[in-house]
Every structure is written in structure tokens, then in C-alpha cells.
Motif scaffolding. Structure first.
Motif, mmCIF file in Angstrom:
data_model
loop_
_atom_site.group_PDB
_atom_site.id
_atom_site.type_symbol
_atom_site.label_atom_id
_atom_site.label_comp_id
_atom_site.label_asym_id
_atom_site.label_seq_id
_atom_site.Cartn_x
_atom_site.Cartn_y
_atom_site.Cartn_z
ATOM 1 N N GLY A 1 -17.060 -3.907 15.596
ATOM 2 C CA GLY A 1 -18.291 -4.230 14.889
ATOM 3 C C GLY A 1 -18.376 -5.681 14.476
ATOM 4 N N GLY A 2 -19.289 -5.948 13.525
ATOM 5 C CA GLY A 2 -19.497 -7.294 13.027
ATOM 6 C C GLY A 2 -18.542 -7.636 11.910
ATOM 7 N N LEU A 3 -18.823 -8.726 11.210
ATOM 8 C CA LEU A 3 -17.910 -9.259 10.201
ATOM 9 C C LEU A 3 -17.523 -8.217 9.159
ATOM 10 N N ASN A 4 -18.491 -7.573 8.554
ATOM 11 C CA ASN A 4 -18.184 -6.689 7.437
ATOM 12 C C ASN A 4 -17.803 -5.279 7.865
ATOM 13 N N GLN A 5 -18.183 -4.862 9.047
ATOM 14 C CA GLN A 5 -17.661 -3.596 9.564
ATOM 15 C C GLN A 5 -16.185 -3.765 9.906
ATOM 16 N N GLN A 6 -15.824 -4.930 10.413
ATOM 17 C CA GLN A 6 -14.413 -5.226 10.640
ATOM 18 C C GLN A 6 -13.661 -5.278 9.310
ATOM 19 N N ARG A 7 -14.324 -5.809 8.305
ATOM 20 C CA ARG A 7 -13.696 -5.868 6.972
ATOM 21 C C ARG A 7 -13.399 -4.468 6.462
ATOM 22 N N SER A 8 -14.333 -3.564 6.662
ATOM 23 C CA SER A 8 -14.127 -2.169 6.262
ATOM 24 C C SER A 8 -12.935 -1.558 6.991
ATOM 25 N N SER A 9 -12.832 -1.828 8.292
ATOM 26 C CA SER A 9 -11.721 -1.286 9.074
ATOM 27 C C SER A 9 -10.381 -1.831 8.580
ATOM 28 N N ILE A 10 -10.344 -3.110 8.224
ATOM 29 C CA ILE A 10 -9.097 -3.709 7.741
ATOM 30 C C ILE A 10 -8.656 -3.063 6.426
ATOM 31 N N CYS A 11 -9.588 -2.884 5.513
ATOM 32 C CA CYS A 11 -9.258 -2.270 4.219
ATOM 33 C C CYS A 11 -8.787 -0.830 4.404
ATOM 34 N N ASN A 12 -9.444 -0.087 5.277
ATOM 35 C CA ASN A 12 -9.024 1.288 5.543
ATOM 36 C C ASN A 12 -7.668 1.331 6.217
ATOM 37 N N ALA A 13 -7.381 0.340 7.064
ATOM 38 C CA ALA A 13 -6.078 0.296 7.736
ATOM 39 C C ALA A 13 -4.962 0.089 6.719
ATOM 40 N N VAL A 14 -5.189 -0.761 5.730
ATOM 41 C CA VAL A 14 -4.194 -0.969 4.674
ATOM 42 C C VAL A 14 -3.959 0.337 3.916
ATOM 43 N N ALA A 15 -5.051 1.050 3.611
ATOM 44 C CA ALA A 15 -4.932 2.303 2.872
ATOM 45 C C ALA A 15 -4.182 3.357 3.692
ATOM 46 N N VAL A 16 -4.506 3.472 4.985
ATOM 47 C CA VAL A 16 -3.852 4.462 5.844
ATOM 48 C C VAL A 16 -2.374 4.111 6.030
ATOM 49 N N ALA A 17 -2.074 2.840 6.177
ATOM 50 C CA ALA A 17 -0.671 2.431 6.311
ATOM 51 C C ALA A 17 0.123 2.821 5.066
ATOM 52 N N GLY A 18 -0.482 2.636 3.906
ATOM 53 C CA GLY A 18 0.186 3.059 2.674
ATOM 54 C C GLY A 18 0.323 4.566 2.595
ATOM 55 N N LEU A 19 -0.696 5.280 3.041
ATOM 56 C CA LEU A 19 -0.660 6.740 3.012
ATOM 57 C C LEU A 19 0.433 7.295 3.926
ATOM 58 N N LEU A 20 0.582 6.700 5.122
ATOM 59 C CA LEU A 20 1.554 7.172 6.107
ATOM 60 C C LEU A 20 2.915 6.510 5.949
ATOM 61 N N ASN A 21 3.003 5.588 4.978
ATOM 62 C CA ASN A 21 4.247 4.854 4.752
ATOM 63 C C ASN A 21 4.694 4.148 6.026
ATOM 64 N N ALA A 22 3.719 3.452 6.660
ATOM 65 C CA ALA A 22 3.982 2.770 7.927
ATOM 66 C C ALA A 22 3.779 1.267 7.756
ATOM 67 N N THR A 23 4.307 0.523 8.698
ATOM 68 C CA THR A 23 4.098 -0.920 8.755
ATOM 69 C C THR A 23 2.802 -1.191 9.519
ATOM 70 N N LEU A 24 1.966 -2.050 8.958
ATOM 71 C CA LEU A 24 0.680 -2.354 9.577
ATOM 72 C C LEU A 24 0.796 -3.599 10.454
ATOM 73 N N VAL A 25 0.408 -3.460 11.699
ATOM 74 C CA VAL A 25 0.288 -4.619 12.580
ATOM 75 C C VAL A 25 -1.072 -5.271 12.314
ATOM 76 N N ILE A 26 -1.095 -6.596 12.237
ATOM 77 C CA ILE A 26 -2.344 -7.305 11.954
ATOM 78 C C ILE A 26 -3.466 -6.730 12.826
ATOM 79 N N PRO A 27 -4.561 -6.240 12.204
ATOM 80 C CA PRO A 27 -5.643 -5.621 12.993
ATOM 81 C C PRO A 27 -6.241 -6.580 14.010
ATOM 82 N N GLN A 28 -6.616 -6.025 15.152
ATOM 83 C CA GLN A 28 -7.238 -6.805 16.220
ATOM 84 C C GLN A 28 -8.734 -6.510 16.240
ATOM 85 N N PHE A 29 -9.511 -7.519 16.604
ATOM 86 C CA PHE A 29 -10.965 -7.379 16.614
ATOM 87 C C PHE A 29 -11.429 -7.016 18.012
#
Length: 629
Positions: free
Chosen positions: A184-212
Motif C-alpha cells: 500500500g501507500g505510506l500510511n497503510q505501510q505504517r499500519s503494517s509495520i506497527c502490526n508486525a511489531v505487535a505480532v513479533a511480540g505476541l509470537l516471541n519472534a525476531t522481526l526482520v525489517i519490513p519490506q515494502f
């Protein structure tokens, strides 16, 4: 002795009777002899004087009585009268004419139906009619510092824990990696990044820098050239990667790439990792039961696409990670933040008449947005042909399918049509903003900019854009990069006294939430009721005073709703922490153990602009925000 006169022949009366099917007629025979003896040809004598006692007179009236029917006789019998026959013959004609009159009306409505109220764009006609009143009306101008009447009253909340987060990295986190694609665009990507941080914390996993992920609608040249985003990551083009990693280090571990041993398994091509599909708005339970077992077995999981793949209602500690990522960890890259800081300061300088306060407007009247909305304006057939061409170019045959219904009138009634610059100007002037109000216009390339921006400039001559505030050489490195340009607009709008959103989307969605976070729960945003506005802007009889009354009511209602918080959290945009961070992100706001100090917050709370009136203080404050020092 004279001879006696011949005896007079008696008068002969002849009666002629018609057949039973005709009316009887009586013919009176006249005498054949004349009283005068010298007459050569007999002539009929004068008719004898009628007497009331003469019996034949009564007999002669009898036939007339046959013709004179009383009024109480039935209509069917009366139609056989000579006079009634004429009216009877007219009845079918009258019936036919009345039928035509009754049918022509509905038939004409079918062929040429009347437009529904609010379904037709007539704003340009209203503007031409009311322009003299608009131009001369500056008597009720509002002060930017007093436009917000409602004050936020926070209810008692649960106390924040002394230590908000801080997970200890155990053996369970080592060796498990989460890979996501932010589309998506700038802020849809922003939403995905924030959710990725939350999911990584939930799964106790290491997050790889999100790709656009590249999309044709949001095409940046770099994404288009390097079609494999994993070979050329773009996170650092938009955000400060080091700041992102450092801010999250006590909560979620973030790495730039997968370790070598895992890359070797997939032939050093991260695209070879199978995509794991996750349903939209998936719950925390779904991730723990469906995703975590796969992650534990494979050590790495790749989820794409990742937009809207996490429900809004999640455990409190996971929600905190969302807040932390959005409001603290995501800071724009140095090139973007440097130029954004200059634009904000220049806009403040140009707003000296209002103590450095200005109004920002997010306008979505780019040609692709107009085409996608399928709305009709005042461009006629040329506009229709142009929009059809843009739709085919951008979305192929999507709008040509039989199942896809294009209803521009209903779109306008439902408030889905992008507002034109003219409509934005009329709305703001109606709300009481005078023609000397500083306006910052956040937008892409306006559709037919010269023609459509002219009315807005007439109403607000102090209007500015990023193109007018920045020098051409300053914008040169941003040209063609839609996300970078959107980031500049985002920052200038963030620090305005009033933000006006004219269309939905992720940009105002995130910006309203960010402003609520800064202003202790108040969005300080004007969100017009477009379903009401279209009715007013189609009424060609409306007066300027009546329009102003409606606009003042609208801005008061927008102010009231600006402090409201949804009571029930649902899996939709309206209830997200991105647009309503209070109370979920309150602990982050109050926390003292974070690296970034929100020094400007104290200024926001007392109702004044956090830049202050002095230039030195404004420069210091913006510097703190943009650099995080």
C-alpha cells in the motif's frame, strides 16, 4: 239570379307515419283552393288559428312528449337523444386525452428522471451566485486559538504499571524470525509495520525489517526498477532504521536481514520462503494457535500481504507495542525530517498574522482519486472520456465488469466523492475562516490544477503548498517518490492548529490519531459531514447566511466528536488505536522511561500552540521533535 257558389271542399288532413324504428312525424295537408275566384293556380290557405280547446292541437303535442324524457331517466336511455349523441361521441375522445395526460407524466419521468437531492454537482453554480457575498463577508471571522470549544475530560483509568514492557529475551525468541511485506501507500505501510511489531511480540519472534511491496498505484521509481524488494529494502528511504531498532530493543528484537544459515536454506533468496496466508483482522488467539506452531517448526515464517492482518482488540501488552511503534519508533529518515522541519518553520513565518497558527487541509482531488471514485463533476463529456481512460490505465478492466456498478449520483449522496478545491473553500469561509487565514494544502497533483484551484485561491490568497514553500532544488530528490512527498505533507499537517480532512483514507486516519496523542485526546480536526454538504451545495436557492449557519453547526459538531472515544473496540478502522490512541496508548504518553521526550506536550495541554510565540522557542521545540534529542 246569381248562381250559388260551389260547395267548399272539406280540408283533408294527411298523417304520415314512419317505421317503428324512426320517430313519427305529422304533415298537415293544406287546401288546394283559394278563396279568390280569379286565382289561376290554387294556393294553400293560411293555417287556421289554433285554439286551446281544439282537440287536434293536443294530438299534435303528443309526439313532442315522446321526445322530452325527464331528467331522472337513465343515462343509457338519454344517449339516444339527438343532443345527447354529440356529447356521447365526445366521451371516448375525452377519455383518450385524459389518459394521455396521466401517462405522459410518469413516462417522461422514466425517460428523464429527476435527479435525487444532493446527487448532482452544482457547487460551481452556487459559488458564482454567492461570490459577491463571500468576498464581502469577513465580519464573523473566527480566531484560530478559540475555535476549539470542547475540553477533554478523561475518566479515571487503570493505573499504568511501573514498568510498561521490557521483555527478557529468552531461548524461545532465539532462532525464530518473522518476515512481512508492507503493501500500500505510506500510511497503510505504517499500519503494517506497527502490526508486525505487535505480532513479533505476541509470537516471541525476531522481526526482520519490513519490506515494502510495489503496487502500480503507489509507484515509486525505485520500487519499479528493483522489482524484488528483498534485494533492495526501502525501509530506510522513509524511516530512520537505527532509531526504529533502538527504540524497540527492550521489547522486540529487530534485525536487518535473516542469518546466513537460514538464507542458505532458501538459496539466498528470501522470496523462496513460502507465503503463509493469514485472514484479515486475525485475533491473537489465531496467531498463537495457527501461526506459532508453523513458526516453531520452520524457524521463519513469511506473511504477505500484511495490511490489516491483526485485530484491533488484542491483549494490553501487545497493544502497547503498537503504540510504541507508531508514536515513538517510527520516525522519518533524515532527508525527510530535515526538509519537513524547514517547511514547518516557513509556514509558521508566513502565519505571523495569526501568531504562527495555520490551517492544514488534506485534499484528495488527484486525477487517480477522481477516476477511482467514479464521481461526475462539471467537465462534461471531455471529463468522462478522460476518467474512463485513466481507469483503464490504472485498474484495467475492473470497472468494465458487469458486476461492477458505477453510480456517481449515489456515491455523491453517500459522501464518497472527493471534495473539489472550490467546495473546500466555500466550506471554510462558511465556517468563519476569513480570507487572510493561512492555509497549507496537502495534496498530490490536483486534477486540472489551474482551473480547479483558482476559486480556492480567490477565497484564501495566503494558501501554501510544499511546492511553494520549498525551493525546486530542495524537492528535486523527492520528485517521483509519492511516499516521501506524502511524508512531508504529514509533518506540516501534524503541527497545524486546525487539520481539515476532506476524504477518508489512511492519511487522515493516522494523522487524527497522532494529533490526539499530542493534544491529550483532542484531534483538533474538522471532519465535515459530506452527506449534508452535498444537499446544501445543490440548492441553488440557498442564501449565504443560511449556508453559514449550517457550516457553523457542522464545525461545532466536528469539534464535539473530536474528543469522543469509541466505547467498544471492534476490528475496524474507526475503533483503532491509530485514530483513537486514548486510552490505550495513555501509558506510553505518561511513561518516563522512553528515550524520546515529548517536551512540546505541556504546551499542547494548556491550549496554546506548542511552538509558542517566540521564534527561538519554536525552533528548539521542532528540533527536539524531529531529531528526538
Amino acid at each position: 239570379m246569381a248562381s250559388p257558389s260551389p260547395p267548399m271542399k272539406p280540408k283533408a288532413h294527411h298523417y304520415t307515419t314512419t317505421t317503428p324504428t324512426t320517430t313519427a312525424t305529422t304533415t298537415t295537408a293544406t287546401s288546394t283552393a283559394n278563396n279568390s275566384s280569379d286565382s289561376t293556380s290554387p294556393s294553400p290557405p293560411p293555417s287556421p288559428r289554433r285554439h286551446s280547446n281544439f282537440p287536434q292541437c293536443r294530438r299534435r303535442r303528443l309526439p313532442k312528449r315522446v321526445h322530452s324524457f325527464p331528467r331522472r331517466e337513465s343515462f343509457i336511455a338519454g344517449i339516444f337523444l339527438r343532443r345527447g349523441i354529440r356529447y356521447f361521441l365526445l366521451l371516448p375522445l375525452l377519455y383518450l386525452v385524459s389518459g394521455l395526460i396521466m401517462c405522459v407524466g410518469p413516462f417522461s419521468l422514466i425517460m428523464h428522471p429527476r435527479p435525487l437531492p444532493g446527487s448532482v454537482y452544482r457547487s460551481h453554480e452556487i459559488f458564482d451566485k454567492l461570490w459577491d457575498d463571500i468576498r464581502s463577508d469577513n465580519s464573523s471571522a473566527v480566531e484560530l486559538s478559540s475555535i476549539w470549544r470542547y475540553k477533554r475530560k478523561l475518566k479515571e483509568q487503570k493505573p499504568c504499571p511501573q514498568k510498561t514492557g521490557g521483555r527478557n529475551f529468552g531461548s524461545s525468541m532465539i532462532g525464530k524470525y518473522l518476515v512481512v511485506e508492507a503493501n500500500g501507500g505510506l500510511n497503510q505501510q505504517r499500519s503494517s509495520i506497527c502490526n508486525a511489531v505487535a505480532v513479533a511480540g505476541l509470537l516471541n519472534a525476531t522481526l526482520v525489517i519490513p519490506q515494502f511491496e510495489f503496487h502500480s498505484v503507489w509507484k515509486d521509481p525505485r520500487q519499479e526498477i528493483h522489482y524484488n524488494p528483498y534485494l533492495f529494502p526501502q525501509f530506510s528511504d522513509i524511516y530512520d532504521e537505527e532509531h526504529f531498532t533502538t527504540t524497540l530493543q527492550d521489547f522486540v528484537k529487530v534485525v536487518h536481514e535473516l542469518p546466513l544459515e537460514l538464507m542458505e536454506v532458501y538459496d539466498f533468496n528470501i522470496s523462496n520462503i513460502p507465503i503463509f496466508r493469514v485472514q484479515a483482522w486475525a485475533t491473537a488467539k489465531h496467531y498463537l494457535e495457527e501461526v506459532y506452531p508453523v513458526l516453531s517448526e520452520q524457524r521463519v515464517i513469511r506473511i504477505a500481504p500484511f495490511a490489516n492482518r491483526l485485530a484491533m482488540d488484542v491483549p494490553r501488552d501487545i497493544q502497547f507495542l503498537r503504540c510504541l511503534a507508531n508514536y515513538e519508533a517510527l520516525r522519518f529518515s533524515l532527508p525527510i525530517s530535515t526538509l519537513a522541519k524547514k517547511l514547518v518553520n516557513r509556514m509558521i513565518d508566513k502565519s505571523s498574522s495569526s501568531e504562527g497558527k495555520y490551517v492544514s487541509v488534506h485534499l484528495r482531488f488527484e486525477e487517480d482519486m477522481v477516476a477511482f471514485s467514479c464521481c461526475v463533476y462539471d467537465g462534461g463529456e471531455a471529463e468522462k472520456s478522460e476518467m474512463d481512460s485513466i481507469r483503464v490505465k490504472g485498474w484495467g478492466k475492473k470497472f468494465k465488469r458487469k458486476a461492477h456498478i458505477i453510480a456517481p449520483d449515489l456515491n455523491r449522496i453517500n459522501g464518497k466523492c472527493p471534495m473539489t478545491p472550490l467546495e473546500v473553500g466555500m466550506m471554510l469561509r462558511g465556517m468563519g475562516f476569513s480570507n487572510n487565514t493561512p492555509i497549507y494544502l496537502a495534496s498530490g497533483n490536483i486534477y486540472h490544477a489551474a482551473r480547479n484551484l483558482a476559486p480556492l485561491l480567490k477565497m484564501f490568497p495566503l494558501l501554501q503548498t510544499k511546492e511553494s514553500l520549498a525551493a525546486p532544488e530542495e524537492l528535486a530528490s523527492f520528485e517521483g517518490y509519492s511516499s516521501r512527498l506524502a511524508a512531508l505533507d504529514y509533518m506540516v499537517c501534524l503541527f497545524s492548529e486546525v487539520f481539515v480532512t476532506t476524504q477518508g483514507g489512511n492519511f487522515p486516519h493516522f494523522l487524527m490519531g497522532h494529533r490526539r496523542f499530542l493534544y491529550n485526546g483532542h484531534a483538533k480536526t474538522i471532519k465535515p459531514d459530506k452527506t449534508q454538504l452535498v444537499f446544501l451545495l445543490q440548492d441553488t436557492r440557498i442564501s449565504w447566511k443560511a449556508f453559514k449557519d449550517q457550516m457553523k453547526t457542522m464545525v461545532a459538531e466536528s469539534d464535539r466528536k473530536g474528543i469522543m472515544v469509541p466505547r467498544v473496540r471492534k476490528s475496524n478502522r474507526k475503533a483503532s488505536v491509530f485514530s483513537n490512541p486514548i486510552p490505550d496508548c495513555r501509558c506510553l504518553w505518561e511513561s518516563t522511561n522512553l528515550t524520546l521526550k515529548w517536551t512540546h506536550t505541556s504546551h499542547a495541554l494548556d491550549g496554546t500552540h506548542f511552538y509558542g510565540q517566540e521564534r527561538a522557542h519554536a525552533t528548539a521545540t521542532t528540533s527536539t521533535f524531529f531529531t528526538g534529542a
